[in-house]
Design an enzyme around this catalytic site. Structure first.
Site, PDB file in Angstrom:
ATOM      1  N   TYR A 274      21.310 -28.842  -1.419  1.00  0.00           N
ATOM      2  CA  TYR A 274      21.356 -29.880  -2.276  1.00  0.00           C
ATOM      3  C   TYR A 274      20.606 -30.986  -1.472  1.00  0.00           C
ATOM      4  O   TYR A 274      20.974 -31.160  -0.251  1.00  0.00           O
ATOM      5  CB  TYR A 274      22.713 -30.444  -2.528  1.00  0.00           C
ATOM      6  CG  TYR A 274      23.617 -29.778  -3.632  1.00  0.00           C
ATOM      7  CD1 TYR A 274      23.015 -29.761  -4.838  1.00  0.00           C
ATOM      8  CD2 TYR A 274      24.801 -28.986  -3.565  1.00  0.00           C
ATOM      9  CE1 TYR A 274      23.650 -29.006  -6.040  1.00  0.00           C
ATOM     10  CE2 TYR A 274      25.285 -28.226  -4.416  1.00  0.00           C
ATOM     11  CZ  TYR A 274      24.741 -28.393  -5.831  1.00  0.00           C
ATOM     12  OH  TYR A 274      25.404 -27.636  -6.735  1.00  0.00           O
TER      13      TYR A 274
ATOM     14  N   ASP B 275      18.498 -29.027 -10.373  1.00  0.00           N
ATOM     15  CA  ASP B 275      19.292 -29.078 -11.836  1.00  0.00           C
ATOM     16  C   ASP B 275      20.457 -29.912 -11.763  1.00  0.00           C
ATOM     17  O   ASP B 275      21.254 -30.015 -12.651  1.00  0.00           O
ATOM     18  CB  ASP B 275      19.640 -27.831 -12.489  1.00  0.00           C
ATOM     19  CG  ASP B 275      20.429 -27.200 -11.728  1.00  0.00           C
ATOM     20  OD1 ASP B 275      21.062 -27.297 -10.720  1.00  0.00           O
ATOM     21  OD2 ASP B 275      20.542 -26.017 -12.057  1.00  0.00           O
TER      22      ASP B 275
ATOM     23  N   HIS C 203      22.892 -23.466 -13.849  1.00  0.00           N
ATOM     24  CA  HIS C 203      24.041 -24.071 -12.835  1.00  0.00           C
ATOM     25  C   HIS C 203      25.502 -23.291 -13.520  1.00  0.00           C
ATOM     26  O   HIS C 203      26.394 -24.061 -13.379  1.00  0.00           O
ATOM     27  CB  HIS C 203      24.246 -25.403 -12.995  1.00  0.00           C
ATOM     28  CG  HIS C 203      24.750 -25.917 -11.592  1.00  0.00           C
ATOM     29  ND1 HIS C 203      23.726 -26.461 -10.515  1.00  0.00           N
ATOM     30  CD2 HIS C 203      25.444 -25.966 -11.037  1.00  0.00           C
ATOM     31  CE1 HIS C 203      24.328 -26.888  -9.501  1.00  0.00           C
ATOM     32  NE2 HIS C 203      25.608 -26.744  -9.427  1.00  0.00           N
TER      33      HIS C 203
END
Length: 496
Positions: free
Chosen positions: A237, A265, A355
């Site tokens: 991330y 995403d 995800h």
């Protein structure tokens, strides 16, 4: 270090003077209280006593040293008195203990769904809500698996399938089967050893593990757990503070990580209502109006992810290529157009993923867009078998699902939730058995399909004419359905 008695710690329980014990050390969290991303309530719940059990599932062990000044540590609590302190088993803890004691034997677990059924009983409600939740109506989460049901097989016979070879190569690493353990956050919600369980099991079964940014264990703990020559990838991330991200990436590369999977995403986390409701239920009504330090309806996911940079864009790929030589893969691709862009911007591959159905509800399943992604890449002159790795994740629950993905052009598949469920119920051995089950199912499928090796699995072995059709239900055989639902499993499985 100064020794502090339990009696002394117990005196400091107000918001103006709050001490807690974590891993045997006493911390003064008074100044940090208003800044805690998880809100003041959880700290105050453990004011004056040991908070280790609540701390561990959510935080890596080095987080205090990294983010708080050394002055907050006041000393160590007397170990003997801490060990002898009375431990009261709550009603919930009692129920979970009984569920663990009565769960089926490991050899009675025959597929991924069995592990999920056990996990639902043995996990605390907040852990189950976090692991199992999807966004909004959870349509995409269900569709991830349902889409595989619209792909039918075309078996070939009279092929010598005495020996089956399921091994393949992913990002230059040979692996026993075309699957990897994909990144999932907060492993310690399911097991005290968290992600280290997955590391050990992956080594035993010769599969690759992707380390999550939001792990319960520290990155260094997970890396230190790996076996010699074990391959690990990193899911990233991107932090709004790019200096933090650069240090992390450079440290990962020096630590031997073989692939950088940048999650694209999640510029904003989806509304995972199951998780949100559980978080809300844990908050006391008397704090609802005067504690503004936390959005109580956001759930555990929001609490751990506020740092993610929503400005991440394609131009940033060049920056990542300038700070690392690791192959860069974009995780979270949901259209053929973006897969082509990843190729044009010089990435080594993509993960087609929504995800796990936890972001945008009604986003397409990865396996549904896989054929059009492969076709689009080929039109651009890219050979997905040689030049560019395409992976998928989401909804893979059977060996035949792996077969279908490979037939449609995937280099391999990522599997997340099922391994969390296996770990939650049975630890290392549970994860190992689940990998073995996937191997057994894939081996059987390959043999019955007439494919001796992964290279022998080809697009003409699957029928995808109905793959895009979301609305036509199969006719229901109600007599068979009724008989099936009335069947009672034998042995300990009846306790599910």
């Amino acid at each position: 270090m100064k020794t502090i008695s339990l009696e002394e710690v117990a005196k400091h329980t107000s918001k103006k003077d709050v001490w807690v014990i974590i891993h045997g050390k006493v911390y003064d969290l008074t100044a940090f209280l208003p800044e805690h991303p998880g809100g003041q309530k959880i700290i105050m719940k453990y004011a004056g006593r040991d908070a280790t059990k609540a701390f561990d599932p959510i935080h890596p062990p080095d987080i205090i040293d990294r983010f708080l000044s050394p002055e907050v540590c006041l000393g160590e609590v007397d170990a003997a008195s801490l060990a002898s302190a009375p431990k009261v088993e709550t009603e919930q803890e009692k129920q979970l203990r009984i569920a663990h004691e009565n769960k089926p034997r490991l050899d009675e677990m025959y597929n991924a769904f069995d592990f999920e059924s056990v996990a639902k009983n043995v996990l605390p409600p907040d852990a189950w809500a976090y692991y199992s939740s999807g966004s909004d109506d959870e349509v995409t989460m269900r569709e991830n698996h349902n889409a595989f049901h619209r792909i039918w097989l075309r078996p070939r016979v009279m092929v010598d399938v005495a020996k089956i070879d399921m091994s393949t190569s992913m990002l230059g690493t040979k692996t026993a089967i075309p699957l990897y353990i994909t990144a999932t956050a907060l492993g310690k919600l399911g097991h005290p050893d968290g992600e280290k369980v997955l590391t050990r099991a992956a080594a035993k079964r010769d599969v690759i593990q992707m380390i999550p940014t939001l792990a319960s264990c520290s990155f260094d703990e997970i890396v230190a757990t790996r076996a010699n020559n074990q391959t690990q990838w990193l899911q990233l991330y991107v932090n709004s503070d790019r200096t933090v991200t650069q240090k992390f990436v450079e440290h990962a590369e020096k630590s031997g990580i073989k692939g950088l999977f940048i999650t694209a995403d999640a510029p904003q986390l989806g509304r995972r209502e199951k998780d949100m409701r559980q978080k809300y239920s844990q908050e006391a009504p008397d704090e609802m109006d005067n504690d503004d330090s936390f959005q109580r309806d956001e759930g555990a996911a929001r609490a751990i992810s506020a740092f993610i940079d929503p400005s991440l864009n394609w131009k940033d790929v060049a920056w990542f290529k300038s700070i690392t030589k690791m192959p860069i893969i974009i995780k979270g691709i949901q259209t053929a157009e973006d897969a082509v862009l990843a190729w044009k911007y010089g990435c080594a591959g993509v993960v087609l993923s929504n995800h796990g159905g936890r972001q945008l509800d009604f986003a397409p399943s990865a396996v549904e867009i896989l054929p059009e992604v492969i076709d689009a890449l080929k039109r651009e002159g890219c050979d997905p078998k040689k030049d560019f790795d395409v992976y998928i994740d989401g909804g893979i629950r059977r060996g035949s699902d792996i077969f279908k993905a490979v037939a449609l052009g995937a280099k391999g598949v990522g599997i997340g939730r099922p391994f969390l469920f296996a770990m939650s119920g049975y630890g290392d051995k549970g994860v190992e058995r689940l990998i073995q089950l996937y191997q057994d199912e894939l081996e059987m499928c390959m043999r019955l399909m007439g494919a001796k090796t992964i290279e022998d699995i080809t697009p003409d072995m699957v029928d995808i004419r109905n793959l895009k059709d979301h609305f036509v239900a199969n006719p229901t055989d109600y007599l068979a359905k009724h008989a099936y639902e009335k069947m009672q499993p034998r042995g300990n499985l009846s306790k599910l």
